[in-house]
Structures are given as C-alpha cells and as structure tokens.
Design a protein around this motif. Structure first.
Motif, mmCIF file in Angstrom:
data_model
loop_
_atom_site.group_PDB
_atom_site.id
_atom_site.type_symbol
_atom_site.label_atom_id
_atom_site.label_comp_id
_atom_site.label_asym_id
_atom_site.label_seq_id
_atom_site.Cartn_x
_atom_site.Cartn_y
_atom_site.Cartn_z
ATOM 1 N N GLU A 1 -4.266 6.503 3.315
ATOM 2 C CA GLU A 1 -3.767 5.139 3.106
ATOM 3 C C GLU A 1 -4.607 4.404 2.060
ATOM 4 O O GLU A 1 -5.830 4.428 2.102
ATOM 5 N N ARG A 2 -3.920 3.756 1.115
ATOM 6 C CA ARG A 2 -4.590 2.970 0.074
ATOM 7 C C ARG A 2 -3.854 1.664 -0.128
ATOM 8 O O ARG A 2 -2.631 1.653 -0.249
ATOM 9 N N ILE A 3 -4.582 0.568 -0.169
ATOM 10 C CA ILE A 3 -4.006 -0.739 -0.481
ATOM 11 C C ILE A 3 -4.043 -0.922 -1.991
ATOM 12 O O ILE A 3 -5.084 -0.785 -2.628
ATOM 13 N N GLY B 1 0.815 -1.208 0.000
ATOM 14 C CA GLY B 1 0.000 0.000 0.000
ATOM 15 C C GLY B 1 0.842 1.248 0.000
ATOM 16 O O GLY B 1 2.073 1.204 0.048
#
Length: 447
Positions: free
Chosen positions: A383-385, A374
């Motif tokens: 936050e990004r996966i 991420g």
C-alpha cells in the motif's frame, strides 16, 4: 495503413490514413550509430528526458499558427507526464529545421537535448497532412517517422496521437494522450449546484456537455469502446443506472428494480454492467447481461456492498463493504462467492478501481478527517499513499495504468476540481475545467 478512429465529432479512424516510416518519410536517415535512447519508467526516481520540439512548419494552412499549435500540444502532453522536459525554444541554436533535414546534432547536444521532434503540417484539397520525425540526439539517429492525413478539424487528435507515438518509442509503453474523460460538471451556488455530465479530451480541451442539468447525475463510467458510458441519475422516483451513447445522446435504463441502483461499471468486454442495488438500509451487488437483460445477484448480505470494479481479464471484482464494521476493500470472483478482504490499514477504504494493467487497485482512504488517494497490489500488499488533502476522492486510471485522475474538494464555498498524479506520487498536476468538476472517468485509448 488504415485503422478505426473515434472522435467526439463522430469521425472514425477509418477516415484517418496513417502512413508509416516505410512510406514518404522512409528515405531519410542518419549514418551515426550508437546506444538508442530509452527511458525506464519502472524506476522509482525518474530523471525527465530533455526534449526539443520546434514549431512544426505550416504549409498552405488556413491557420498559419497550426503547426505551432500541434507542437505546443505535444510538448504539454509530454511535460505533464513527468517523463519529459521540453527545452525552451529560445535556447535553440539551429533554427528553421525542416522535417526533411538531418539535424545538426552538435547544436542540439550543446543545449543538452537528448531527443528532438521535427514536423510539418500541410493543407490541400480539404485534407490535413501531418508528418513528424523523432530523433535520438545522443546516438545521432532517427528513431521514428510517421505521416497522417485527416480532416483539418481533427488536428488536436493528431497532436495527441503523435504524443503517444513519442511516449511509446521512448518508454516502451503505450501512451494515454489520445483519450477522453467524462466527468460531472458542477456550476451555480453550493446550495443549488447544477450537475451535468460533460466530456473532454484528457488535457481538458474540447469540453462538451452530455446532459442539461435537469436531473442530478453521478459516477459516469466508460465502456471499453469509449463511445458508451453508464452513470447514475436522480430523475423521477428512485435513482437509476443508465447507458448513454455519447455520439448520439441516446440513453436507456439498465435497471428498473424497486429501490436505488447506483455505482455502475462495465465489464472489460462491455457485455455486462455491475452495480449496487439498495433495499432498506442494505445494498448488494448485481450484474446485468446487456444482451439477454438477465440479472444475477452476486452478494447477499445485511450490509453495504458497493463500488464494484472488474479486473482487466474480467474474472474478479474488487468492491467496498462495511461487513467488517468499517468500509474496507474486498476481492471476489466475478461470478460471486467468498470475498477476501485485502485492506487492513488504519481508516476507511472506498472507491476501489482495478488498474488496466492488472497490477494495482487504486482507492480513496479516509483517516482522521483527511482523504488520501492510494494504490495497493491486488492482494493488499504494498500500500502506498500518492496524495493527501482535505477531501480527495474518485480515482480513475489512465489507459496505460501509469496515471490516476481524481477530484479534490476544499470545502467552504468553493467546489471540487480535477487533478492527476502518477503512480510514484511525485507528479501531481491540476486539470483545468470550465466550472467545478468531480467524478472523473478516463476512457480507453480511442480507436
């Protein structure tokens, strides 16, 4: 124009002469005016540009298929980026288009091409001359023209450089194709796996082994000059951090302290190496000035601080620490001091790496038995996966900060392999290597 040029074979860019559009290709242009084609890569959902790339014409080359090889590499690079969609050559209406000709734009619009690349490869007097033009089909005009002269064995690099030129002209951002990757090549049975340092082009070609597999090697990392790496090796005694010149094979120990030193990484100016040093059950961060050989301790805790990575300006570092009870990501000044935790999601965070653009930190996240790659902003927000799997680990950034490479290990009797994914998470691609592969590190653009 002459610039420096570094390759795995030791060639320098000073031996690569690059003649711009003001030179031999300047005389040809189109009279039609219109809106210039450009792709906004900052948008979340990007529609790839349909682009036509006919085989480059080969003139007096020892290999008559050389022109086709150059165009195929360009097409593969651009398609893998996710921003371009090369059109099947079987759909072309205009055949045999020369780099010296103005295209018949209606023929290319009819097959929905928005951009067109034409080129020629000529060999004479032991030199290879490659010329190309980039055309805006919708506006009916030339966007870019360039000519390169180099040695014949350098033809793949010319294809990567042309790919970068097209990428930059149509996106407004630097490309990343003229770069290399160092990684750990893994072969043999799982219980007796041989691990060697290996080097390859970013597309998996030109694999070269840097170590023989006598000692276990881990976590290779490039310097800013792309001709030196640092890595950890289990040789005699405790594991140590080494430097290696990948052109000469010469190496030296960075740290020779009691205890295990690991997780090395260069500062942006390549004048320092930051690493972890384990004594007992704890590890702390240290930095060595490579000129004076003086070493400074950055953290002094009874926990595990490791995996440091510099910000692009060299003023800060991110690292992982279990000082809060579980592995999390922290940021602090590159000179030490108070550290600020920036990861607060469920699970454990590790292997943080600062983007060369300075906007994101990539990480590995483990939660409920799954491993994800991420990104988050440098203050921990957003936050990004990007991708999840059984065991994903070890993110490394492309030179332009748009793509992340990592390795995935499915477990069982298999082994790890390399993948890339862009910062949107929508374009995941496998990267073929001769054997199993782990711990990739992307070089800067070659010079």
């Amino acid at each position: 124009m002459t610039t420096s040029y570094s390759t795995a074979s030791g060639l320098s860019r000073r031996r690569l002469i690059m003649l711009g559009a003001a030179g031999a290709l300047a005389g040809l242009s189109s009279q039609r005016a219109g809106a210039v084609l450009k792709l906004d890569v900052t948008q979340g959902n990007i529609q790839p540009i349909p682009i036509a790339i006919p085989d480059f014409v080969s003139v007096a080359t020892q290999d008559p298929g050389l022109g086709r090889g150059v165009s195929q590499i360009i097409a593969a690079n651009l398609q893998r980026s996710g921003f371009f969609l090369p059109i099947d050559q079987a759909a072309y209406i205009q055949k045999g288009l020369s780099v010296d000709d103005v295209p018949r734009y209606p023929d290319w619009r009819q097959i929905n091409a928005q951009a067109l690349v034409t080129g020629r490869v000529t060999q004479a007097d032991g030199r290879l001359r490659t010329a190309f033009r980039l055309w805006d089909v919708l506006a009916g005009q030339q966007l870019h023209a360039q000519e390169y002269t180099t040695s014949p064995d350098n033809w793949r690099r010319i294809a990567h450089i042309i790919s970068d030129a097209i990428y930059e002209r149509l996106t407004g951002e630097k490309g990343y194709f003229d770069s290399r990757v160092v990684f750990v090549d893994e072969s043999g049975p799982k219980q007796r796996r041989i691990k060697r340092l290996a080097l390859m082009d970013q597309d998996g070609a030109n694999v070269r082994y840097l170590t023989r597999g006598d000692d276990l090697v881990l976590t290779p990392r490039f310097s800013s000059s792309a001709d030196t790496i640092t890595y950890m090796s289990y040789g005699q005694g405790d594991p140590k951090v080494y430097l290696m010149n990948i052109e000469t094979g010469q190496r030296e120990i960075v740290s020779n302290f009691p205890g295990m030193s690991f997780s090395p990484r260069f500062s942006p100016d390549s004048q320092r190496v930051i690493f972890s040093l384990q004594r007992g059950g704890n590890s702390n961060l240290f930095v060595m000035d490579l000129r004076s050989k003086s070493t400074t301790r950055l953290t002094d805790t009874q926990v595990i601080d490791t995996a440091p990575s510099y910000s692009p300006d060299g003023t800060q570092i991110c690292f992982e620490s279990d000082r809060g009870g579980q592995q999390q990501i922290y940021v602090m000044s590159a000179s030490g001091g108070q550290a600020q935790r920036i990861s607060f999601g469920d699970g454990a965070y590790s292997t943080p790496v600062w983007s060369p653009r300075g906007d994101y930190i990539a990480f590995t996240k483990q939660t409920q038995g799954r491993f994800a790659i991420g990104i988050m902003r440098t203050d921990g927000s957003g936050e990004r996966i990007l991708t999840e799997g059984y065991h994903n680990e070890g993110p490394t950034w492309s030179p332009n900060g748009r793509v992340i490479m990592f390795f995935r290990d499915p477990g069982g009797e298999g082994g790890p392999s390399l993948f890339t994914v862009d910062v949107t998470g929508r374009n995941e691609q496998p990267l073929k290597t001769p054997s199993f592969a782990s711990d990739p590190a992307w070089s800067p653009l070659l010079k």
